[in-house]
Write an enzyme that holds these catalytic residues in place. Structure first.
Site, short mmCIF file in Angstrom:
data_model
loop_
_atom_site.label_atom_id
_atom_site.label_comp_id
_atom_site.label_asym_id
_atom_site.label_seq_id
_atom_site.Cartn_x
_atom_site.Cartn_y
_atom_site.Cartn_z
N ASP A 51 42.17 54.28 71.86
CA ASP A 51 42.45 55.01 72.84
C ASP A 51 42.62 56.18 73.01
O ASP A 51 43.51 56.98 72.17
CB ASP A 51 43.65 54.36 73.39
CG ASP A 51 44.40 54.65 74.89
OD1 ASP A 51 43.37 54.69 75.56
OD2 ASP A 51 45.49 55.31 74.86
N THR A 84 40.06 59.00 79.38
CA THR A 84 40.61 60.31 78.69
C THR A 84 39.47 60.86 77.55
O THR A 84 39.17 62.11 77.74
CB THR A 84 41.94 59.95 77.70
OG1 THR A 84 41.64 58.91 77.36
CG2 THR A 84 43.09 59.97 78.85
N THR A 85 38.77 59.97 76.82
CA THR A 85 37.90 60.27 75.75
C THR A 85 36.75 61.16 76.66
O THR A 85 36.36 62.04 75.94
CB THR A 85 37.45 59.01 75.25
OG1 THR A 85 38.45 58.32 74.76
CG2 THR A 85 36.71 59.56 73.78
N ASP A 365 45.13 50.43 80.62
CA ASP A 365 43.94 50.79 81.16
C ASP A 365 43.24 49.99 82.19
O ASP A 365 42.80 50.29 83.16
CB ASP A 365 42.87 50.95 80.00
CG ASP A 365 43.24 52.16 79.11
OD1 ASP A 365 44.33 52.73 79.31
OD2 ASP A 365 42.49 52.58 78.19
P1 ADP Z 1 37.39 56.51 77.74
O1 ADP Z 1 38.78 57.07 76.99
O2 ADP Z 1 36.76 57.56 78.28
O3 ADP Z 1 37.62 55.38 78.92
P2 ADP Z 1 35.86 54.39 76.42
O4 ADP Z 1 35.99 54.13 74.94
O5 ADP Z 1 36.90 53.41 77.15
O6 ADP Z 1 36.34 55.88 76.77
O7 ADP Z 1 34.60 54.39 76.95
C1 ADP Z 1 34.20 54.45 78.28
C2 ADP Z 1 32.83 54.53 78.57
O8 ADP Z 1 32.20 53.42 77.99
C3 ADP Z 1 32.85 54.41 80.24
O9 ADP Z 1 31.76 55.53 80.41
C4 ADP Z 1 32.08 53.07 80.21
O10 ADP Z 1 31.23 53.11 81.47
C5 ADP Z 1 31.03 52.76 79.31
N1 ADP Z 1 30.90 51.47 78.74
C6 ADP Z 1 31.71 50.22 79.28
N2 ADP Z 1 31.36 49.15 78.73
C7 ADP Z 1 29.65 49.55 78.40
C8 ADP Z 1 28.70 48.80 78.37
N3 ADP Z 1 28.46 47.40 78.22
N4 ADP Z 1 27.47 49.55 78.17
C9 ADP Z 1 27.55 50.83 78.37
N5 ADP Z 1 28.40 51.54 78.61
C10 ADP Z 1 29.60 51.03 78.69
MG MG Z 2 38.28 53.45 78.70
#
Ligand code: ADP
Ligand code: MG
Length: 500
Positions: A51, A84-85, A365
Protein backbone atom coordinates in the site's frame (compact mmCIF):
# COMPACT_ATOMS: atom_id res chain seq x y z
CA UNK A 1 25.81 32.15 -14.55
CA UNK A 2 24.08 31.20 -17.77
CA UNK A 3 20.34 31.33 -18.34
CA UNK A 4 19.67 27.66 -17.79
CA UNK A 5 21.50 27.48 -14.50
CA UNK A 6 19.69 30.61 -13.47
CA UNK A 7 16.31 29.14 -14.22
CA UNK A 8 17.04 26.06 -12.22
CA UNK A 9 18.22 26.94 -8.78
CA UNK A 10 20.03 24.53 -6.51
CA UNK A 11 16.97 24.17 -4.29
CA UNK A 12 14.88 23.19 -7.28
CA UNK A 13 17.36 20.56 -8.37
CA UNK A 14 17.47 19.04 -4.91
CA UNK A 15 13.73 19.18 -4.36
CA UNK A 16 13.07 17.49 -7.68
CA UNK A 17 15.66 14.84 -6.94
CA UNK A 18 14.19 14.10 -3.51
CA UNK A 19 10.64 13.95 -4.90
CA UNK A 20 11.74 11.63 -7.69
CA UNK A 21 13.50 9.36 -5.20
CA UNK A 22 10.30 9.02 -3.17
CA UNK A 23 8.34 8.20 -6.34
CA UNK A 24 10.98 5.67 -7.36
CA UNK A 25 10.62 3.90 -4.00
CA UNK A 26 6.96 3.08 -4.51
CA UNK A 27 7.09 2.55 -8.27
CA UNK A 28 7.56 -1.21 -8.17
CA UNK A 29 4.39 -1.68 -6.07
CA UNK A 30 1.98 -0.26 -8.68
CA UNK A 31 -0.60 -2.42 -10.34
CA UNK A 32 -1.76 -6.01 -10.19
CA UNK A 33 1.78 -7.37 -10.52
CA UNK A 34 3.28 -4.85 -8.11
CA UNK A 35 5.65 -6.19 -5.46
CA UNK A 36 5.47 -5.71 -1.70
CA UNK A 37 7.90 -3.80 0.48
CA UNK A 38 9.24 -5.00 3.77
CA UNK A 39 9.94 -2.09 6.06
CA UNK A 40 11.86 -2.42 9.29
CA UNK A 41 12.62 0.12 11.98
CA UNK A 42 15.61 0.22 14.33
CA UNK A 43 13.78 -1.96 16.84
CA UNK A 44 13.27 -4.71 14.28
CA UNK A 45 9.53 -4.09 13.90
CA UNK A 46 8.42 -5.20 10.49
CA UNK A 47 5.66 -4.15 8.13
CA UNK A 48 5.06 -5.96 4.85
CA UNK A 49 2.88 -3.92 2.54
CA UNK A 50 1.93 -3.09 -1.02
CA UNK A 51 0.00 0.00 0.00
CA UNK A 52 1.57 3.23 -1.25
CA UNK A 53 0.14 5.34 1.55
CA UNK A 54 1.51 3.02 4.22
CA UNK A 55 4.97 2.85 2.65
CA UNK A 56 5.16 6.61 2.43
CA UNK A 57 3.84 7.10 5.95
CA UNK A 58 6.53 4.81 7.34
CA UNK A 59 9.30 6.17 5.13
CA UNK A 60 11.86 8.21 6.97
CA UNK A 61 11.87 11.22 4.66
CA UNK A 62 13.78 14.27 5.83
CA UNK A 63 14.17 16.32 2.65
CA UNK A 64 11.47 19.00 2.27
CA UNK A 65 10.93 18.11 -1.40
CA UNK A 66 10.34 14.47 -0.49
CA UNK A 67 8.07 15.48 2.36
CA UNK A 68 5.81 17.40 0.00
CA UNK A 69 5.27 14.24 -2.03
CA UNK A 70 4.52 12.24 1.10
CA UNK A 71 1.91 14.86 2.03
CA UNK A 72 0.19 14.54 -1.31
CA UNK A 73 -0.11 10.79 -0.81
CA UNK A 74 -1.80 11.41 2.53
CA UNK A 75 -4.31 13.75 0.90
CA UNK A 76 -5.11 11.19 -1.77
CA UNK A 77 -5.56 8.50 0.87
CA UNK A 78 -7.87 10.59 2.98
CA UNK A 79 -10.02 11.81 0.09
CA UNK A 80 -10.16 8.73 -2.14
CA UNK A 81 -8.83 5.85 0.01
CA UNK A 82 -6.81 4.51 -2.93
CA UNK A 83 -4.64 5.66 -5.82
CA UNK A 84 -1.77 6.92 -3.68
CA UNK A 85 0.95 5.11 -5.59
CA UNK A 86 -0.39 6.43 -8.89
CA UNK A 87 -0.46 10.01 -7.56
CA UNK A 88 3.11 9.85 -6.33
CA UNK A 89 4.44 8.22 -9.50
CA UNK A 90 2.65 10.81 -11.63
CA UNK A 91 4.05 13.67 -9.55
CA UNK A 92 7.54 12.16 -9.86
CA UNK A 93 7.19 11.93 -13.63
CA UNK A 94 5.84 15.48 -13.96
CA UNK A 95 8.88 16.72 -12.07
CA UNK A 96 11.25 14.58 -14.14
CA UNK A 97 9.74 15.96 -17.35
CA UNK A 98 10.03 19.51 -16.05
CA UNK A 99 13.78 18.98 -15.77
CA UNK A 100 14.09 18.52 -19.52
CA UNK A 101 11.96 21.64 -20.01
CA UNK A 102 14.38 23.56 -17.78
CA UNK A 103 17.20 22.34 -19.96
CA UNK A 104 15.42 23.70 -23.00
CA UNK A 105 15.34 27.06 -21.25
CA UNK A 106 11.74 27.25 -20.02
CA UNK A 107 11.15 29.35 -16.93
CA UNK A 108 9.58 27.52 -13.95
CA UNK A 109 6.59 29.86 -14.08
CA UNK A 110 5.94 29.00 -17.72
CA UNK A 111 6.08 25.31 -16.85
CA UNK A 112 3.68 25.83 -13.96
CA UNK A 113 1.24 27.72 -16.16
CA UNK A 114 1.43 25.01 -18.82
CA UNK A 115 0.90 22.23 -16.27
CA UNK A 116 -2.00 24.14 -14.79
CA UNK A 117 -3.67 24.51 -18.17
CA UNK A 118 -2.98 20.86 -18.99
CA UNK A 119 -4.64 19.77 -15.73
CA UNK A 120 -7.71 21.84 -16.52
CA UNK A 121 -7.98 20.37 -20.02
CA UNK A 122 -7.37 16.81 -18.83
CA UNK A 123 -9.98 17.00 -16.05
CA UNK A 124 -12.53 18.54 -18.38
CA UNK A 125 -11.97 15.69 -20.84
CA UNK A 126 -12.15 13.15 -18.03
CA UNK A 127 -15.49 14.54 -16.84
CA UNK A 128 -17.03 14.91 -20.26
CA UNK A 129 -15.69 12.02 -22.29
CA UNK A 130 -14.04 9.37 -20.16
CA UNK A 131 -16.39 9.07 -17.17
CA UNK A 132 -19.00 6.32 -17.39
CA UNK A 133 -22.21 6.24 -15.36
CA UNK A 134 -22.57 3.19 -13.17
CA UNK A 135 -25.90 1.44 -13.49
CA UNK A 136 -25.57 -1.91 -11.85
CA UNK A 137 -24.36 -3.53 -8.69
CA UNK A 138 -21.82 -5.58 -10.65
CA UNK A 139 -19.90 -2.36 -11.30
CA UNK A 140 -19.34 -2.03 -7.57
CA UNK A 141 -18.03 -5.58 -7.36
CA UNK A 142 -15.67 -4.87 -10.27
CA UNK A 143 -14.41 -1.67 -8.62
CA UNK A 144 -13.68 -3.60 -5.43
CA UNK A 145 -11.85 -6.28 -7.40
CA UNK A 146 -9.69 -3.71 -9.21
CA UNK A 147 -8.64 -2.24 -5.87
CA UNK A 148 -7.83 -5.66 -4.43
CA UNK A 149 -5.89 -7.09 -7.40
CA UNK A 150 -2.23 -7.38 -6.53
CA UNK A 151 -2.78 -7.30 -2.77
CA UNK A 152 -2.65 -10.07 -0.17
CA UNK A 153 -6.41 -10.25 -0.42
CA UNK A 154 -6.25 -11.40 -4.02
CA UNK A 155 -6.48 -15.09 -3.06
CA UNK A 156 -10.01 -14.52 -1.87
CA UNK A 157 -10.93 -11.83 -4.39
CA UNK A 158 -14.49 -13.03 -5.11
CA UNK A 159 -15.50 -13.30 -1.46
CA UNK A 160 -13.76 -10.11 -0.43
CA UNK A 161 -15.27 -8.00 -3.24
CA UNK A 162 -18.74 -9.29 -2.46
CA UNK A 163 -18.22 -8.65 1.25
CA UNK A 164 -17.07 -5.07 0.65
CA UNK A 165 -20.05 -4.26 -1.55
CA UNK A 166 -22.48 -5.81 0.93
CA UNK A 167 -20.91 -3.85 3.79
CA UNK A 168 -21.01 -0.49 2.00
CA UNK A 169 -24.54 -1.12 0.75
CA UNK A 170 -25.68 -1.75 4.28
CA UNK A 171 -23.83 1.11 5.94
CA UNK A 172 -24.21 3.72 3.20
CA UNK A 173 -20.55 4.74 3.07
CA UNK A 174 -17.10 3.44 3.89
CA UNK A 175 -16.73 5.50 7.06
CA UNK A 176 -19.73 3.80 8.66
CA UNK A 177 -18.38 0.31 8.11
CA UNK A 178 -16.57 -0.83 11.22
CA UNK A 179 -13.72 -3.26 10.72
CA UNK A 180 -12.58 -5.72 13.39
CA UNK A 181 -9.86 -8.28 12.82
CA UNK A 182 -9.21 -11.52 14.66
CA UNK A 183 -6.06 -13.55 13.96
CA UNK A 184 -6.71 -17.15 13.00
CA UNK A 185 -8.41 -18.97 10.14
CA UNK A 186 -8.11 -17.56 6.61
CA UNK A 187 -9.35 -14.54 4.70
CA UNK A 188 -12.21 -16.61 3.26
CA UNK A 189 -13.61 -16.97 6.76
CA UNK A 190 -14.12 -13.21 7.05
CA UNK A 191 -17.76 -12.23 7.33
CA UNK A 192 -20.14 -9.33 7.69
CA UNK A 193 -21.67 -9.06 11.15
CA UNK A 194 -25.03 -7.44 11.33
CA UNK A 195 -24.34 -5.28 14.36
CA UNK A 196 -21.62 -3.74 16.48
CA UNK A 197 -18.61 -5.43 18.08
CA UNK A 198 -17.17 -3.87 21.22
CA UNK A 199 -13.87 -4.78 22.78
CA UNK A 200 -13.38 -3.14 26.12
CA UNK A 201 -11.92 -4.49 29.27
CA UNK A 202 -14.73 -5.72 31.41
CA UNK A 203 -15.09 -4.64 34.90
CA UNK A 204 -16.63 -7.94 35.82
CA UNK A 205 -16.85 -11.41 34.47
CA UNK A 206 -20.32 -12.23 33.34
CA UNK A 207 -22.56 -14.54 31.44
CA UNK A 208 -22.01 -15.43 27.79
CA UNK A 209 -25.31 -14.08 26.60
CA UNK A 210 -27.47 -11.15 27.50
CA UNK A 211 -30.64 -9.78 26.03
CA UNK A 212 -30.88 -6.18 27.26
CA UNK A 213 -28.73 -3.10 27.31
CA UNK A 214 -28.59 0.44 28.63
CA UNK A 215 -26.33 3.14 27.20
CA UNK A 216 -25.06 5.92 29.43
CA UNK A 217 -23.09 8.91 28.27
CA UNK A 218 -21.79 9.55 31.78
CA UNK A 219 -20.13 7.66 34.62
CA UNK A 220 -21.26 5.92 37.78
CA UNK A 221 -18.78 7.28 40.24
CA UNK A 222 -18.55 9.95 42.91
CA UNK A 223 -19.46 13.25 41.41
CA UNK A 224 -16.56 15.47 40.61
CA UNK A 225 -17.22 19.06 41.61
CA UNK A 226 -17.20 21.49 38.74
CA UNK A 227 -14.91 23.98 40.46
CA UNK A 228 -11.70 23.39 42.19
CA UNK A 229 -12.94 23.97 45.74
CA UNK A 230 -11.55 23.12 49.13
CA UNK A 231 -13.82 21.83 51.87
CA UNK A 232 -12.91 21.81 55.51
CA UNK A 233 -14.80 19.24 57.50
CA UNK A 234 -14.27 17.07 60.49
CA UNK A 235 -14.14 13.33 60.14
CA UNK A 236 -17.80 12.93 61.07
CA UNK A 237 -19.11 15.25 58.41
CA UNK A 238 -16.64 13.78 55.93
CA UNK A 239 -18.12 10.34 56.59
CA UNK A 240 -21.63 11.60 56.03
CA UNK A 241 -20.50 13.48 52.89
CA UNK A 242 -19.04 10.27 51.53
CA UNK A 243 -22.07 8.26 52.53
CA UNK A 244 -24.42 10.68 50.75
CA UNK A 245 -22.67 10.33 47.41
CA UNK A 246 -22.56 6.57 47.92
CA UNK A 247 -26.29 6.50 48.56
CA UNK A 248 -26.83 8.45 45.38
CA UNK A 249 -24.80 5.94 43.36
CA UNK A 250 -26.55 2.97 44.92
CA UNK A 251 -29.84 4.55 44.00
CA UNK A 252 -28.71 4.87 40.37
CA UNK A 253 -27.59 1.24 40.42
CA UNK A 254 -30.94 0.20 41.90
CA UNK A 255 -32.72 1.97 39.07
CA UNK A 256 -30.69 -0.03 36.56
CA UNK A 257 -31.59 -3.27 38.30
CA UNK A 258 -35.23 -2.23 38.38
CA UNK A 259 -35.29 -1.66 34.64
CA UNK A 260 -33.24 -4.77 33.85
CA UNK A 261 -34.67 -7.41 36.17
CA UNK A 262 -33.42 -10.23 33.93
CA UNK A 263 -29.93 -8.82 33.80
CA UNK A 264 -28.16 -7.13 30.90
CA UNK A 265 -25.24 -4.96 29.96
CA UNK A 266 -24.64 -1.31 30.83
CA UNK A 267 -22.30 0.55 28.48
CA UNK A 268 -20.89 3.56 30.30
CA UNK A 269 -18.71 6.30 28.85
CA UNK A 270 -16.83 7.16 32.03
CA UNK A 271 -15.71 5.22 35.03
CA UNK A 272 -17.83 3.11 37.37
CA UNK A 273 -17.16 2.71 41.08
CA UNK A 274 -16.21 -0.76 42.22
CA UNK A 275 -19.02 -1.07 44.74
CA UNK A 276 -21.53 -0.15 42.02
CA UNK A 277 -20.03 -2.83 39.78
CA UNK A 278 -20.25 -5.50 42.42
CA UNK A 279 -23.82 -4.52 43.26
CA UNK A 280 -24.77 -4.77 39.59
CA UNK A 281 -22.93 -8.04 39.16
CA UNK A 282 -24.96 -9.59 41.97
CA UNK A 283 -27.98 -8.64 39.93
CA UNK A 284 -26.61 -10.15 36.70
CA UNK A 285 -25.74 -6.86 35.08
CA UNK A 286 -22.42 -6.60 33.31
CA UNK A 287 -20.70 -3.23 33.23
CA UNK A 288 -18.57 -2.09 30.29
CA UNK A 289 -16.84 1.15 31.10
CA UNK A 290 -14.86 3.75 29.19
CA UNK A 291 -16.77 3.09 25.98
CA UNK A 292 -15.97 5.77 23.35
CA UNK A 293 -18.85 8.05 22.48
CA UNK A 294 -18.75 6.97 18.83
CA UNK A 295 -19.28 3.34 19.91
CA UNK A 296 -22.19 4.43 22.11
CA UNK A 297 -23.75 6.12 19.09
CA UNK A 298 -23.30 2.98 16.99
CA UNK A 299 -24.81 0.84 19.74
CA UNK A 300 -27.69 3.27 19.96
CA UNK A 301 -28.37 2.74 16.24
CA UNK A 302 -28.09 -1.04 16.56
CA UNK A 303 -30.43 -1.27 19.55
CA UNK A 304 -32.65 1.58 18.39
CA UNK A 305 -32.50 3.15 21.82
CA UNK A 306 -31.45 6.60 23.06
CA UNK A 307 -28.25 7.24 25.01
CA UNK A 308 -29.03 8.38 28.57
CA UNK A 309 -27.15 11.47 29.61
CA UNK A 310 -27.65 10.95 33.38
CA UNK A 311 -28.49 7.86 35.46
CA UNK A 312 -31.87 9.43 36.26
CA UNK A 313 -32.81 9.37 32.59
CA UNK A 314 -32.77 5.55 32.46
CA UNK A 315 -36.38 4.56 31.99
CA UNK A 316 -36.24 1.32 30.09
CA UNK A 317 -33.75 -1.08 28.62
CA UNK A 318 -33.54 -2.06 24.98
CA UNK A 319 -33.96 -5.68 23.88
CA UNK A 320 -30.90 -6.91 21.95
CA UNK A 321 -28.84 -10.03 21.42
CA UNK A 322 -25.46 -9.78 23.11
CA UNK A 323 -22.93 -12.56 22.79
CA UNK A 324 -19.53 -12.75 24.46
CA UNK A 325 -16.58 -14.29 22.61
CA UNK A 326 -12.89 -14.51 23.34
CA UNK A 327 -10.38 -13.93 20.55
CA UNK A 328 -6.66 -13.85 21.13
CA UNK A 329 -7.18 -13.46 24.88
CA UNK A 330 -9.44 -10.45 24.49
CA UNK A 331 -13.13 -10.59 25.21
CA UNK A 332 -15.46 -9.11 22.61
CA UNK A 333 -19.15 -8.35 22.87
CA UNK A 334 -21.20 -8.93 19.73
CA UNK A 335 -24.30 -6.77 19.87
CA UNK A 336 -27.13 -6.97 17.42
CA UNK A 337 -30.54 -5.46 17.60
CA UNK A 338 -34.01 -6.78 16.93
CA UNK A 339 -34.66 -4.33 14.12
CA UNK A 340 -32.73 -3.89 10.90
CA UNK A 341 -30.12 -1.13 11.32
CA UNK A 342 -27.55 0.34 8.97
CA UNK A 343 -24.63 -0.74 11.13
CA UNK A 344 -22.27 -3.23 9.56
CA UNK A 345 -19.09 -4.66 11.02
CA UNK A 346 -16.62 -6.52 8.87
CA UNK A 347 -14.98 -9.31 10.79
CA UNK A 348 -11.64 -10.04 9.17
CA UNK A 349 -9.79 -13.28 9.66
CA UNK A 350 -6.18 -13.94 8.69
CA UNK A 351 -3.40 -16.23 9.69
CA UNK A 352 -1.04 -13.84 11.45
CA UNK A 353 -1.25 -10.29 12.66
CA UNK A 354 1.19 -9.19 9.90
CA UNK A 355 -1.01 -10.52 7.13
CA UNK A 356 -4.07 -9.30 8.98
CA UNK A 357 -2.77 -5.72 9.02
CA UNK A 358 -2.24 -5.88 5.26
CA UNK A 359 -5.66 -7.48 4.81
CA UNK A 360 -7.17 -4.61 6.76
CA UNK A 361 -5.41 -2.04 4.56
CA UNK A 362 -6.67 -3.82 1.44
CA UNK A 363 -10.20 -3.80 2.80
CA UNK A 364 -9.94 -0.10 3.61
CA UNK A 365 -9.05 0.66 -0.02
CA UNK A 366 -11.77 -1.57 -1.41
CA UNK A 367 -14.48 -0.27 0.93
CA UNK A 368 -13.46 3.28 0.07
CA UNK A 369 -13.59 2.90 -3.70
CA UNK A 370 -16.88 1.00 -3.55
CA UNK A 371 -18.44 3.78 -1.52
CA UNK A 372 -17.07 6.42 -3.93
CA UNK A 373 -18.69 4.71 -6.92
CA UNK A 374 -21.88 3.83 -5.04
CA UNK A 375 -22.42 7.44 -4.04
CA UNK A 376 -21.19 9.23 -7.19
CA UNK A 377 -22.22 6.54 -9.70
CA UNK A 378 -19.20 7.48 -11.80
CA UNK A 379 -16.34 5.27 -12.85
CA UNK A 380 -13.57 5.17 -15.44
CA UNK A 381 -11.70 2.31 -17.06
CA UNK A 382 -8.62 1.26 -15.07
CA UNK A 383 -5.21 -0.08 -15.97
CA UNK A 384 -4.07 3.45 -16.81
CA UNK A 385 -6.64 3.66 -19.63
CA UNK A 386 -8.06 6.98 -18.44
CA UNK A 387 -4.56 8.44 -18.09
CA UNK A 388 -3.64 7.34 -21.63
CA UNK A 389 -6.83 8.87 -23.01
CA UNK A 390 -6.22 12.19 -21.25
CA UNK A 391 -2.68 12.05 -22.60
CA UNK A 392 -3.83 11.57 -26.22
CA UNK A 393 -6.33 14.39 -25.83
CA UNK A 394 -3.66 16.76 -24.54
CA UNK A 395 -1.21 15.81 -27.27
CA UNK A 396 -3.80 16.60 -29.90
CA UNK A 397 -4.75 19.93 -28.38
CA UNK A 398 -1.41 21.23 -27.13
CA UNK A 399 -0.72 23.00 -30.42
CA UNK A 400 -3.87 25.09 -30.00
CA UNK A 401 -2.39 26.75 -26.94
CA UNK A 402 0.71 27.94 -28.77
CA UNK A 403 3.76 29.58 -27.22
CA UNK A 404 6.14 27.94 -24.80
CA UNK A 405 3.34 26.69 -22.55
CA UNK A 406 2.58 24.23 -25.34
CA UNK A 407 5.81 22.40 -24.51
CA UNK A 408 4.72 22.05 -20.89
CA UNK A 409 1.37 20.64 -21.99
CA UNK A 410 3.17 18.08 -24.15
CA UNK A 411 5.39 17.18 -21.20
CA UNK A 412 2.28 16.76 -19.05
CA UNK A 413 0.77 14.53 -21.71
CA UNK A 414 3.88 12.34 -21.76
CA UNK A 415 3.91 12.11 -17.96
CA UNK A 416 0.34 10.77 -17.80
CA UNK A 417 1.45 7.68 -19.72
CA UNK A 418 3.71 6.68 -16.83
CA UNK A 419 0.74 4.92 -15.17
CA UNK A 420 0.01 2.29 -17.87
CA UNK A 421 3.75 2.08 -18.59
CA UNK A 422 4.58 1.25 -14.97
CA UNK A 423 1.73 -1.26 -14.66
CA UNK A 424 3.12 -3.06 -17.73
CA UNK A 425 6.72 -2.77 -16.58
CA UNK A 426 5.93 -4.22 -13.15
CA UNK A 427 4.29 -7.17 -14.89
CA UNK A 428 7.53 -7.81 -16.76
CA UNK A 429 6.47 -6.39 -20.13
CA UNK A 430 7.97 -3.67 -22.27
CA UNK A 431 6.43 -0.37 -21.16
CA UNK A 432 7.11 1.42 -24.43
CA UNK A 433 5.38 -1.24 -26.54
CA UNK A 434 2.33 -1.10 -24.32
CA UNK A 435 2.11 2.68 -24.34
CA UNK A 436 2.49 2.81 -28.13
CA UNK A 437 -0.12 0.06 -28.55
CA UNK A 438 -2.53 1.98 -26.31
CA UNK A 439 -1.96 5.19 -28.31
CA UNK A 440 -2.63 3.25 -31.49
CA UNK A 441 -5.87 1.73 -30.18
CA UNK A 442 -7.11 5.13 -29.00
CA UNK A 443 -6.44 6.61 -32.45
CA UNK A 444 -8.40 3.70 -33.97
CA UNK A 445 -11.30 4.58 -31.71
CA UNK A 446 -10.85 1.57 -29.39
CA UNK A 447 -11.19 3.41 -26.12
CA UNK A 448 -11.23 0.59 -23.58
CA UNK A 449 -7.75 -0.87 -23.89
CA UNK A 450 -5.08 -1.19 -21.24
CA UNK A 451 -2.01 -3.27 -20.38
CA UNK A 452 -2.54 -7.03 -20.52
CA UNK A 453 -0.56 -8.00 -17.45
CA UNK A 454 -0.81 -11.74 -18.07
CA UNK A 455 0.25 -12.01 -21.72
CA UNK A 456 1.88 -8.69 -22.53
CA UNK A 457 0.53 -6.22 -25.09
CA UNK A 458 -2.89 -4.70 -24.59
CA UNK A 459 -6.38 -6.04 -23.93
CA UNK A 460 -9.88 -4.76 -23.31
CA UNK A 461 -9.97 -3.51 -19.72
CA UNK A 462 -13.73 -3.05 -19.66
CA UNK A 463 -14.29 -6.68 -20.64
CA UNK A 464 -11.80 -7.71 -17.96
CA UNK A 465 -13.80 -5.67 -15.44
CA UNK A 466 -10.92 -3.35 -14.55
CA UNK A 467 -12.69 -0.15 -13.51
CA UNK A 468 -12.11 2.45 -10.80
CA UNK A 469 -13.83 5.55 -9.38
CA UNK A 470 -13.69 8.63 -11.63
CA UNK A 471 -13.05 10.83 -8.59
CA UNK A 472 -9.94 8.80 -7.73
CA UNK A 473 -8.28 9.54 -11.08
CA UNK A 474 -9.44 13.16 -11.03
CA UNK A 475 -7.97 13.69 -7.57
CA UNK A 476 -4.75 11.88 -8.49
CA UNK A 477 -4.14 14.15 -11.50
CA UNK A 478 -5.05 17.30 -9.60
CA UNK A 479 -2.93 16.48 -6.54
CA UNK A 480 0.07 15.39 -8.60
CA UNK A 481 -0.09 18.57 -10.65
CA UNK A 482 -0.52 20.78 -7.60
CA UNK A 483 2.42 19.33 -5.73
CA UNK A 484 4.57 19.55 -8.86
CA UNK A 485 3.75 23.22 -9.17
CA UNK A 486 4.57 23.84 -5.51
CA UNK A 487 7.91 22.07 -5.83
CA UNK A 488 8.77 23.98 -9.02
CA UNK A 489 7.95 27.35 -7.51
CA UNK A 490 10.44 26.94 -4.66
CA UNK A 491 13.79 28.44 -5.56
CA UNK A 492 15.42 28.51 -2.18
CA UNK A 493 15.35 26.65 1.10
CA UNK A 494 16.00 28.91 4.06
CA UNK A 495 16.35 27.84 7.68
CA UNK A 496 13.58 29.25 9.84
CA UNK A 497 13.80 29.74 13.57
CA UNK A 498 12.20 26.97 15.59
CA UNK A 499 8.50 27.42 16.30
CA UNK A 500 7.86 28.17 19.95
P1 ADP B 1 -2.57 2.68 -6.15
O1 ADP B 1 -1.93 2.91 -4.82
O2 ADP B 1 -2.30 3.81 -7.08
O3 ADP B 1 -4.01 2.32 -6.06
P2 ADP B 1 -2.18 -0.05 -6.97
O4 ADP B 1 -0.96 -0.87 -6.74
O5 ADP B 1 -3.41 -0.39 -6.21
O6 ADP B 1 -1.79 1.44 -6.76
O7 ADP B 1 -2.49 -0.14 -8.53
C1 ADP B 1 -3.60 0.44 -9.08
C2 ADP B 1 -3.55 0.43 -10.59
O8 ADP B 1 -3.59 -0.91 -11.10
C3 ADP B 1 -4.79 1.14 -11.12
O9 ADP B 1 -4.41 1.99 -12.15
C4 ADP B 1 -5.64 -0.01 -11.62
O10 ADP B 1 -6.51 0.39 -12.64
C5 ADP B 1 -4.60 -0.98 -12.10
N1 ADP B 1 -5.11 -2.36 -12.22
C6 ADP B 1 -5.79 -3.08 -11.31
N2 ADP B 1 -6.12 -4.30 -11.79
C7 ADP B 1 -5.60 -4.36 -13.05
C8 ADP B 1 -5.59 -5.38 -14.07
N3 ADP B 1 -6.16 -6.56 -13.89
N4 ADP B 1 -4.96 -5.09 -15.24
C9 ADP B 1 -4.36 -3.90 -15.42
N5 ADP B 1 -4.35 -2.91 -14.50
C10 ADP B 1 -4.95 -3.13 -13.33
MG1 MG C 1 -4.85 0.63 -5.17
Amino acid sequence: MNEIENARSKAQTHNIKAAKTVAETVKSTLGPMGMDKLMMDGGGNVIVTNDGATILRELDVTHPGGKMIVEVAKTQESLCYDGTTSTVILAGQLLANSESLFEKGLHPNVICRGYHEATRMAIKFLNEEITITSKERNDLVAVAKTAITGKTLENAIEDVAELCVAAVEKAGDAESVKVVSFPGDSIQDSYLYDGCIVNKDYVLEGRDEYSHLVLMNTGLENEKSEDNIQLQMNSESFQSYKASSKTHLIESAKRLVEYMPEGGVVFVRDNVNDFVCSYLKKNHIMVVRRVPESTLRTLSRVADTPICQTPEEVEFCAPVKIKREKHNDVWYLFVNGELESNVATLVLRGATSHTLDEVERGFDDALGVVSLVMNSKEYVIGGGNSYARMSSHLRQHAAKIGGRAQMAIEAFSDALEIIPATIAENAGHDPLDVVLAMRHEILQGNLTFGPDVENGGVCDMLKAGVIEPASLVKQAVQSASEVTNSVLRIDDIIARRPTQ
